[in-house]
Design a protein around this motif. Structure first.
Motif: not given
Length: 723
Positions: A473, A475, A478-479, A481-482, A494-496, A502, A565
């Motif tokens: 996991p 950040l 996370l970015w 996926e965003a 949308i997480d880490e 994904t 999110v």
């Protein structure tokens, strides 16, 4: 000289002409005034009305409009640049930052593919051949024979290799040490060594005797006197401590009575005061003394409270020290009365016996057995050195050769069996086939990778790894996926975590961009920037050949994109990346705070709203010079609420900060104010009958040529005289 005189007369003539013109104008104006006076007995008044308006006082500072530091975009591989943006282009999310092609030909790729197929076929054949042979032949004997041959060869090589200089030096050093040890044993001890050993025995004997000797009455009396003095000191220290506590409690009550109307932290619930309370009182006293509007009665009480608290703490410390000293004196007296313990006496006796034995050893010298062992060590070291110097023993060398011949003969016997020979060759074939396949696959991957491209996405992370199902996991995921969601690819939650959804979204995005749908993002395939960014400082052009690490261009963020999110997905918000850096004098630092609204004035008088977004971590001190005094300031960063034309980048702008504001105030022109001899101001009010009357007023904010005024009966619409 003639030219100077000429200029002097010209200047003098000009001055006289101007003076004459002024006189003519004054005479003409006087005549006009006489003419008007003859036609009317009253002079017309120039007046205006008092009105309601908003006034604000502002302070102004200057700053420089700029963007954040640019990002450097570099080439991850060597090749030819096949795609690159133009300088000045603004790159949005998902834009291709560059493409670099290693320029492999179709013939090279076909040849590499054929090599992979051939290598894979060879590997399968080698695995099958070895598998069949292993079913029939025991390979343990063969491995043992091969190991024996290798060991025999190593032994022979060692014998044939002459000793190095380092080995000779080490052997010589061993001989020297053995000789010194032997010589030391044969050398009798010096008188100084005997004297030192005798002194050690004497000290140990004295220590032991002292422990066995009971204390004298004088020593006991002295110890008892020390205890008595220490107990008196405890009593005196306790009395001082109790007196200080009483003084502290009295001042505590006085302070609590004096502070009933002062807005400070209450300390009336603790005696003595804690360190935190003392710090609070100290700071509050300093603030109160700096503010002349606050009375000093409670301040003096607080000062007394602090001083008495310090005195109490000092006396308490003295009391505790006296207790420790008294306890130490009692312990010393008890030790004298009880005498040393048996363990201490035994240790002293053991030290005495050890010292006596060491003295006896020095006097008697080493035993013959010790001398014989040292001599044997010396002879062994000399023999080893001689062996190294003379070289290998022919008999030992002959034996090593015989061992090698025997080991090789045993291996030959095993290899004479056709099955064993086939196994050995099959093992070699398998290893070779594995190496060939690895090499062919790596070569094909390099050639088929084609153009290596990189894409812009928004985020605060600097990529440092590949992102795949094997990634932990983070950040960065996370970015990623965003951004995929913003580009229309659903990554699931949308997480880490880089999960199967994904990977599917990544594969779809890669496929739409003409990339291999690998479902994982290799390092360099994505570059994170804070938001839309402009290309600048371009170092290469389309078609250029570049190497790994070559800087392609700079990428300057022109906007900042933040994301949140929520239950409805990702919400993006975009703001300008422009920043204005200004310097605020330390004396004015209370005027601004994070979030303070300001007005930014551009050189063309255009105004843009902004807020204070950042302060420098520490003040900047500018040393004094012959032309200026020492100054101190804080760096202040202003963020515009909207984007400013990039043409103004690098220019100096003005920042206006409202320091005072009056809403719906009575205002009059500043020119209407009349200064009174006794102090203050007045205005000339026009009465209903046309006459005027001076009215004293109070003033407030001055701004934009107007002043806030106040007086009894003053209302909007009243006529006042304006000179």
């Amino acid at each position: 000289m003639a030219a100077s005189r000429k200029r002097f007369w010209i200047a003098t003539t000009a001055v006289l002409l101007v003076a004459a013109l002024v006189v003519v104008i004054v005479v003409w104006m006087a005549a006009e005034d006489d003419s008007d006076g003859g036609s009317s007995s009253e002079t017309a008044l120039n007046s205006t009305t008092i009105r309601l308006s908003d006034l604000s006082e502002t302070t102004t500072m200057t700053g420089t409009l700029a963007y954040d530091d640019p990002l450097s975009v570099s080439a991850p591989i060597s090749g030819v640049v096949t795609q690159i943006p133009n300088e000045g282009d603004v790159m949005e999310r998902g834009a291709t930052l560059y493409s670099i092609d290693p320029m492999a030909t179709d013939a090279q790729i076909r040849d590499a593919e054929q090599r992979v197929v051939s290598a894979r076929s060879s590997l399968i054949g080698a695995e099958l051949a070895l598998s069949r042979l292993k079913e029939e032949v025991d390979t343990s004997s063969l491995a043992s024979a091969q190991a024996s041959v290798a060991q025999a060869q190593i032994t022979l090589n060692k014998l044939l290799t002459p000793p190095t200089q380092a080995e000779l030096n080490a052997a010589q050093a061993t001989v020297t040490r053995a000789q010194e040890t032997y010589d030391d044993l044969l050398t009798p001890p010096t008188q100084a060594e005997l004297n030192a050993a005798q002194a050690t025995v004497t000290r140990a004997q004295e220590t032991y005797d002292d422990l066995l000797t009971p204390p004298t009455q004088a020593e006991l009396n002295a110890a008892q006197a020390t205890v008595t003095r220490a107990e008196h000191q405890v009593l005196s220290a306790r009395t001082s401590r109790d007196f200080s506590l009483a003084e502290l409690q009295d001042d505590w009550e006085d302070y609590c009575r004096a502070t009933w109307d002062v807005k400070v932290e209450k300390v009336c619930d603790e005696v003595p005061l804690s360190d935190a309370t003392m710090d609070l009182l100290t700071n509050t006293i300093a603030d109160a003394r700096a503010d002349s509007r606050i009375g000093l009665i409670w301040v003096e009480e607080a000062d007394g409270l602090l001083n008495d608290n310090l005195q109490y703490l000092s006396d308490e410390s003295g009391y505790q020290s006296a207790l420790v000293e008294a306890e130490s004196a009692r312990t010393a007296l008890d030790d004298l009365e009880e005498g040393p313990s048996q363990a201490i006496i035994d240790n002293a006796l053991a030290d005495l016996q050890t010292a006596q034995e060491q003295l006896q050893d020095l006097q008697q010298g080493p035993s013959q057995a010790i001398i014989d062992n040292a001599l044997a060590d010396l002879q062994t070291a000399q023999e080893q050195l001689q062996d190294l110097q003379q070289g290998v023993d022919p008999l030992e060398l002959e034996q090593a050769r015989a061992n090698l011949v025997s080991s090789e003969a045993r291996l030959d016997d095993l290899l004479a069996d056709p099955d064993n020979q086939e196994i050995a060759q099959a093992v070699l074939n398998l290893e070779s086939a594995k190496l060939n396949l690895d090499s062919a696959q790596a070569n094909l991957a390099d050639l088929k990778s084609g153009a290596s491209s990189s894409y812009l996405m928004y985020g605060d992370e600097t990529l440092w790894r590949d992102m795949s199902l094997d990634s932990g996991p983070g950040l960065d995921i996370l970015w990623l996926e965003a951004n995929l969601a913003a580009l229309g690819y659903d990554p699931g939650e949308i997480d880490e975590v880089f999960d199967a959804e994904t990977a599917q979204a990544v594969a779809a995005w890669q496929s739409d961009n003409g990339e291999e749908a690998a479902g994982e993002v290799l390092l360099g395939q994505v570059v994170f920037a804070p938001g839309p960014s402009q290309v600048s400082e371009q170092g290469v052009s389309l078609g250029a050949s570049v190497g790994i690490g070559v800087n392609l261009y700079e990428l300057t963020p022109v906007a900042l994109v933040t994301s949140a999110v929520g239950s409805d997905g990702v919400i993006f918000e975009q703001t300008t990346a422009q920043r204005i850096t200004a310097q605020l004098d330390l004396v004015d630092q209370e005027l601004l705070d994070i979030g303070t609204e300001v007005v930014i004035e551009l050189p063309d008088d255009t105004e843009v709203a902004g807020v204070v977004s950042e302060f420098g971590a520490v003040p900047v001190i500018v040393a004094a010079t012959n032309q200026s005094q020492e100054t101190s300031y804080l760096d202040v960063v202003i963020s515009p609420n909207e984007a400013i034309d990039s043409d103004w980048t690098g220019t100096t702008v003005e920042i206006h900060v409202t320091t005072e504001f009056a809403q719906g105030a009575l205002v009059a022109p500043v020119s209407a104010l009349l200064a009174l001899q006794e102090g203050g101001y007045a205005i000339e009010v026009v009465l209903a009958d046309g006459t005027t009357q001076l009215v004293g007023i109070g003033t407030g904010i001055f701004a934009d040529g107007y002043v806030e005024v106040s007086a009894e009966g003053l209302q909007p619409g009243i006529q006042i005289v304006v000179p």
